[in-house]
Design an enzyme around this catalytic site. Sequence first.
Site, mmCIF file in Angstrom:
data_model
loop_
_atom_site.group_PDB
_atom_site.id
_atom_site.type_symbol
_atom_site.label_atom_id
_atom_site.label_comp_id
_atom_site.label_asym_id
_atom_site.label_seq_id
_atom_site.Cartn_x
_atom_site.Cartn_y
_atom_site.Cartn_z
ATOM 1 N N ASP A 154 29.799 -34.939 -19.252
ATOM 2 C CA ASP A 154 30.870 -35.855 -19.627
ATOM 3 C C ASP A 154 32.182 -35.140 -19.344
ATOM 4 O O ASP A 154 32.521 -34.148 -19.995
ATOM 5 C CB ASP A 154 30.754 -36.211 -21.117
ATOM 6 C CG ASP A 154 31.857 -37.148 -21.589
ATOM 7 O OD1 ASP A 154 32.770 -37.459 -20.795
ATOM 8 O OD2 ASP A 154 31.809 -37.563 -22.760
ATOM 9 N N ASN A 156 35.919 -36.898 -8.848
ATOM 10 C CA ASN A 156 35.738 -38.323 -8.592
ATOM 11 C C ASN A 156 35.486 -39.115 -9.873
ATOM 12 O O ASN A 156 35.798 -40.308 -9.933
ATOM 13 C CB ASN A 156 34.563 -38.523 -7.628
ATOM 14 C CG ASN A 156 34.154 -39.965 -7.500
ATOM 15 O OD1 ASN A 156 34.892 -40.797 -6.979
ATOM 16 N ND2 ASN A 156 32.957 -40.286 -7.984
ATOM 17 N N TYR A 174 45.504 -47.918 -16.203
ATOM 18 C CA TYR A 174 44.869 -47.513 -14.949
ATOM 19 C C TYR A 174 45.923 -47.062 -13.934
ATOM 20 O O TYR A 174 45.767 -46.022 -13.286
ATOM 21 C CB TYR A 174 44.048 -48.671 -14.387
ATOM 22 C CG TYR A 174 43.149 -48.267 -13.244
ATOM 23 C CD1 TYR A 174 41.974 -47.562 -13.478
ATOM 24 C CD2 TYR A 174 43.468 -48.601 -11.929
ATOM 25 C CE1 TYR A 174 41.144 -47.187 -12.427
ATOM 26 C CE2 TYR A 174 42.643 -48.232 -10.874
ATOM 27 C CZ TYR A 174 41.483 -47.533 -11.129
ATOM 28 O OH TYR A 174 40.674 -47.160 -10.079
#
Length: 257
Positions: free
Chosen positions: A65, A92, A163
């Site tokens: 994680d 990523n 985001y």
Amino acid sequence: MTDIANFLGFPSGAVAIVTGAASGIGLATARDLLGQGVTVIGLDINEAGLAALDLGEGFTARVLDTNDRSAITATMKALREEFGPIGYLVNNAGPPSALPLTIEEGLTQTAGSMQIVTAAWVKTGLPEGAAVVNLASVAGAVAGGPPPSVLAGRDVSKLNGWYMAGKAGVGGVTRFHAVFGQGAYRANAVAPGVIETARIGDLTAGAYGKLMIERSPLGRLGQPEEVAKVVCFLLSPAASFINGVTLVVDGGGTLVY
């Protein structure tokens, strides 16, 4: 004759870490690096997804994680002991844009996570020619959100831009490392446009995907493999004098107005 199989120039014995390797762009990047003769350590929170992979010799999977600071530190230390100096890192892993995160959570799980992973990697001691590539997005690099027609009828009052802010922060973290790496490693970022992956399949299969295809000069959505090849190039010795850039990979879609 030129060695086409390894034209990117990765050295013999090269090792790379790819986070979010169980699917999408991360998986495509792992495959391309393996094809270049690089040993790949794939990290992902998706244990079942990792277990289902069959990438052959040279690939090792570990569950991680990337929002767990202590786990990151322990994992990087263990990987250094097992594999020796690890020269390449692909950041990523990150949350999908559809998650209802607060802006604080979004920044932590995007730019914040990549900063922590990169710092832990650097601390293990790097070989010559090391490099990191971070996955940003056109959202935050050159775009701010979908066209108004896509938002029509939706209640946008609860949206907070996490985001876009997080992905913009990825670019900032990348530039920070490009400077403060001081030649010990390079840092670059890739900002994909709308890429056809399982994660956003519901979105791209609908009206938004159709609109993005219509807007694209290439008349289609991008594929994970097309982003992966750019990631591998920026990571590789072939890009040895490229440092601190955020390269947009969107088929020219953000050029259309």
